[in-house]
Design a protein around this motif. Structure first.
Motif, PDB file in Angstrom:
ATOM      1  N   ASP A  77       0.703  -1.178   0.022  1.00 17.28           N
ATOM      2  CA  ASP A  77       0.003  -0.087   0.043  1.00 17.28           C
ATOM      3  C   ASP A  77       0.857   1.166   0.182  1.00 17.28           C
ATOM      4  O   ASP A  77       1.422   1.682   0.972  1.00 17.28           O
ATOM      5  N   GLY A  78       1.357   1.893  -1.195  1.00 15.10           N
ATOM      6  CA  GLY A  78       2.143   2.858  -1.479  1.00 15.10           C
ATOM      7  C   GLY A  78       1.193   4.317  -1.167  1.00 15.10           C
ATOM      8  O   GLY A  78       1.863   5.103  -1.617  1.00 15.10           O
ATOM      9  N   ASP A  79      -0.037   4.238  -0.836  1.00 15.54           N
ATOM     10  CA  ASP A  79      -0.805   5.236  -0.727  1.00 15.54           C
ATOM     11  C   ASP A  79      -0.783   5.919   0.632  1.00 15.54           C
ATOM     12  O   ASP A  79      -1.276   5.529   1.424  1.00 15.54           O
ATOM     13  N   LEU A  80       0.408   6.729   1.003  1.00 20.13           N
ATOM     14  CA  LEU A  80       0.889   6.993   2.096  1.00 20.13           C
ATOM     15  C   LEU A  80      -0.041   8.406   2.664  1.00 20.13           C
ATOM     16  O   LEU A  80       0.269   8.885   3.931  1.00 20.13           O
ATOM     17  N   ARG A  81      -1.125   8.660   1.997  1.00 22.99           N
ATOM     18  CA  ARG A  81      -2.017   9.641   2.195  1.00 22.99           C
ATOM     19  C   ARG A  81      -3.270   9.338   2.832  1.00 22.99           C
ATOM     20  O   ARG A  81      -3.887   9.695   3.528  1.00 22.99           O
ATOM     21  N   LYS A  82      -3.911   8.341   1.839  1.00 23.92           N
ATOM     22  CA  LYS A  82      -5.160   7.695   2.042  1.00 23.92           C
ATOM     23  C   LYS A  82      -5.213   6.377   2.053  1.00 23.92           C
ATOM     24  O   LYS A  82      -5.666   5.593   0.840  1.00 23.92           O
ATOM     25  N   PRO A  83      -4.598   5.524   2.838  1.00 28.18           N
ATOM     26  CA  PRO A  83      -4.305   4.131   2.727  1.00 28.18           C
ATOM     27  C   PRO A  83      -5.571   3.228   3.009  1.00 28.18           C
ATOM     28  O   PRO A  83      -6.368   3.731   3.776  1.00 28.18           O
ATOM     29  N   THR A  84      -5.768   2.229   2.243  1.00 33.54           N
ATOM     30  CA  THR A  84      -7.009   1.296   2.251  1.00 33.54           C
ATOM     31  C   THR A  84      -6.726  -0.020   2.512  1.00 33.54           C
ATOM     32  O   THR A  84      -7.504  -0.913   2.908  1.00 33.54           O
ATOM     33  N   ALA A  85      -5.579  -0.594   2.126  1.00 29.54           N
ATOM     34  CA  ALA A  85      -5.130  -2.035   2.135  1.00 29.54           C
ATOM     35  C   ALA A  85      -5.415  -2.726   3.292  1.00 29.54           C
ATOM     36  O   ALA A  85      -6.005  -3.802   3.377  1.00 29.54           O
ATOM     37  N   HIS A  86      -5.035  -2.088   4.422  1.00 31.94           N
ATOM     38  CA  HIS A  86      -5.249  -2.650   5.881  1.00 31.94           C
ATOM     39  C   HIS A  86      -6.685  -2.939   6.006  1.00 31.94           C
ATOM     40  O   HIS A  86      -7.202  -3.857   6.659  1.00 31.94           O
ATOM     41  N   LYS A  87      -7.377  -1.843   5.451  1.00 29.89           N
ATOM     42  CA  LYS A  87      -8.966  -2.276   5.729  1.00 29.89           C
ATOM     43  C   LYS A  87      -9.545  -3.387   5.147  1.00 29.89           C
ATOM     44  O   LYS A  87     -10.399  -4.016   5.451  1.00 29.89           O
ATOM     45  N   THR A  88      -9.187  -3.573   3.736  1.00 28.85           N
ATOM     46  CA  THR A  88      -9.581  -4.322   2.755  1.00 28.85           C
ATOM     47  C   THR A  88      -9.357  -5.881   3.147  1.00 28.85           C
ATOM     48  O   THR A  88     -10.161  -6.487   3.190  1.00 28.85           O
ATOM     49  N   PHE A  89      -8.233  -6.037   3.964  1.00 28.14           N
ATOM     50  CA  PHE A  89      -7.825  -7.411   4.348  1.00 28.14           C
ATOM     51  C   PHE A  89      -7.804  -7.376   6.097  1.00 28.14           C
ATOM     52  O   PHE A  89      -7.609  -8.348   6.654  1.00 28.14           O
ATOM     53  N   SER A  90      -8.361  -6.340   6.525  1.00 22.20           N
ATOM     54  CA  SER A  90      -8.541  -6.480   8.102  1.00 22.20           C
ATOM     55  C   SER A  90      -7.191  -6.575   8.850  1.00 22.20           C
ATOM     56  O   SER A  90      -7.351  -7.482   9.625  1.00 22.20           O
ATOM     57  N   LEU A  91      -6.395  -5.928   8.544  1.00 19.32           N
ATOM     58  CA  LEU A  91      -5.005  -6.168   9.141  1.00 19.32           C
ATOM     59  C   LEU A  91      -4.636  -4.859   9.773  1.00 19.32           C
ATOM     60  O   LEU A  91      -4.785  -3.875   9.668  1.00 19.32           O
ATOM     61  N   SER A  92      -3.746  -5.111  10.749  1.00 17.95           N
ATOM     62  CA  SER A  92      -2.890  -4.030  11.516  1.00 17.95           C
ATOM     63  C   SER A  92      -2.058  -2.958  10.790  1.00 17.95           C
ATOM     64  O   SER A  92      -1.578  -3.399   9.727  1.00 17.95           O
ATOM     65  N   ASN A  93      -2.331  -1.670  10.856  1.00 15.08           N
ATOM     66  CA  ASN A  93      -1.700  -0.973  10.156  1.00 15.08           C
ATOM     67  C   ASN A  93      -0.653  -0.070  11.167  1.00 15.08           C
ATOM     68  O   ASN A  93      -0.323   0.991  10.809  1.00 15.08           O
ATOM     69  N   ARG A  94      -0.254  -0.557  12.148  1.00 14.50           N
ATOM     70  CA  ARG A  94       0.707   0.109  13.095  1.00 14.50           C
ATOM     71  C   ARG A  94       2.166  -0.045  12.547  1.00 14.50           C
ATOM     72  O   ARG A  94       2.599   1.138  12.582  1.00 14.50           O
ATOM     73  N   TYR A  95       2.494  -0.954  11.847  1.00 10.94           N
ATOM     74  CA  TYR A  95       3.731  -0.726  10.929  1.00 10.94           C
ATOM     75  C   TYR A  95       3.433  -1.268   9.663  1.00 10.94           C
ATOM     76  O   TYR A  95       2.601  -2.195   9.360  1.00 10.94           O
TER      77      TYR A  95
END
Length: 228
Positions: A77-95
Motif C-alpha cells: 500500500d504505497g498510498d501514504l496519504r489515504k491508505p485502504t489495503a489494511h481495511k480491505t484485508f482487516s490487518l493492523s496498520n501499526r507498522y
C-alpha cells in the motif's frame, strides 16, 4: 496481525473465482505477463488519474489473481496519504511501509500474511508528513531491490496521478504501470494529462483498465485491458 477473513468478501477473485470479473482479472494478469518477452515485469504500480476510480480494488484483485497462479506476491500500500489495503484485508496498520522507510521497523516486521494463499501485504504504516520524499528516497529503491529477491510479483497501490507526485516517483522505480480509468467519470483530456505525467518520468505503460463499464446486467462490471 489480527485478521478477519470475512472482510475478504470484497475480493471477487477470491470469493467468486468463476465470475466474469474474476476471469477479466486473469486475462489482465496474462496480458501483463505477455507484454514483455525479453524483460521480466516484476514490480507493477497501479494508479489512476483521480480518486475513487477503483485502483485499490483492482490492485487487490490483480494481486490475488497472481497468487492463484502460484506466484509469490506482495501487495504494497504505497498510498501514504489515504491508505485502504489494511481495511480491505482487516490487518493492523501499526507498522508498514512508512515505518520501514523511516527505519522504525525491520522488513520482517512489516510484511503480513493476507489470508490469501501466496499473497502477502505491506500496509502503508502511519501516515507520514513527507510521503513524496519517502517515496523518492534511496531507502525506497533499496527496499524494492531487496523485495525482488523475496517475491515473484510486487504490486504497488499509489495515490492518484493528478493529486500528488507520489505516483510519478514510484512509477520511475517500477517495471511497469497500470492506470485505472473509471468509465463515464474521467474525461478524456484528464486521462491524457495523467498519462503525460507518467511519460515525463519515463514510466512504462503496461495498459489501462477501464473500470465500471456495465457490459450486461447479468455480468455486472467489466474490466478491459489493452497493451501498448
Amino acid at each position: 496481525m489480527s485478521q478477519q477473513p470475512s472482510k475478504q468478501r470484497h475480493l471477487i477473485t477470491v470469493t467468486n473465482p468463476r465470475s466474469p470479473v474474476s476471469e477479466a482479472f486473469r486475462a489482465l494478469r496474462t496480458n501483463i505477463d505477455f507484454s514483455s518477452v525479453d524483460e521480466r515485469i516484476q514490480v507493477i504500480m497501479v494508479t489512476s488519474s483521480g480518486p475513487e476510480e477503483g485502483k485499490s480494488t483492482v490492485t487487490a484483485n490483480l494481486a490475488a489473481a497472481y497468487a492463484q497462479a502460484d506466484k509469490k506476491v506482495l501487495l504494497i500500500d504505497g498510498d501514504l496519504r489515504k491508505p485502504t489495503a489494511h481495511k480491505t484485508f482487516s490487518l493492523s496498520n501499526r507498522y508498514g511501509l512508512s515505518s520501514l522507510l523511516s527505519q522504525q521497523a525491520e522488513l520482517s516486521e512489516v510484511i503480513q500474511e493476507s489470508g490469501v494463499h501466496n499473497l502477502s501485504l505491506m500496509t502503508s504504516g502511519p501516515i507520514p508528513p513527507n510521503p513524496a520524499e519517502m517515496m523518492a528516497s534511496n531507502r525506497m529503491s533499496a527496499v524494492l531491490q531487496e523485495l525482488r529477491h523475496l517475491f515473484d510479483v510486487i504490486l504497488i497501490d499509489t495515490p492518484p496521478l493528478l493529486a500528488v507526485t507520489d505516483a510519478q516517483i514510484v512509477a520511475s522505480k517500477s517495471d511497469g504501470v497500470i492506470m485505472v480509468v473509471s468509465y463515464g467519470k474521467v474525461k478524456r483530456d484528464i486521462a491524457i494529462k495523467a498519462k503525460a505525467g507518467l511519460d515525463r518520468v519515463g514510466a512504462r505503460m503496461l495498459g489501462v483498465v477501464l473500470n465500471n463499464v456495465k457490459r450486461k446486467a447479468s455480468e455486472g462490471y467489466y474490466y478491459y485491458y489493452y497493451g501498448n
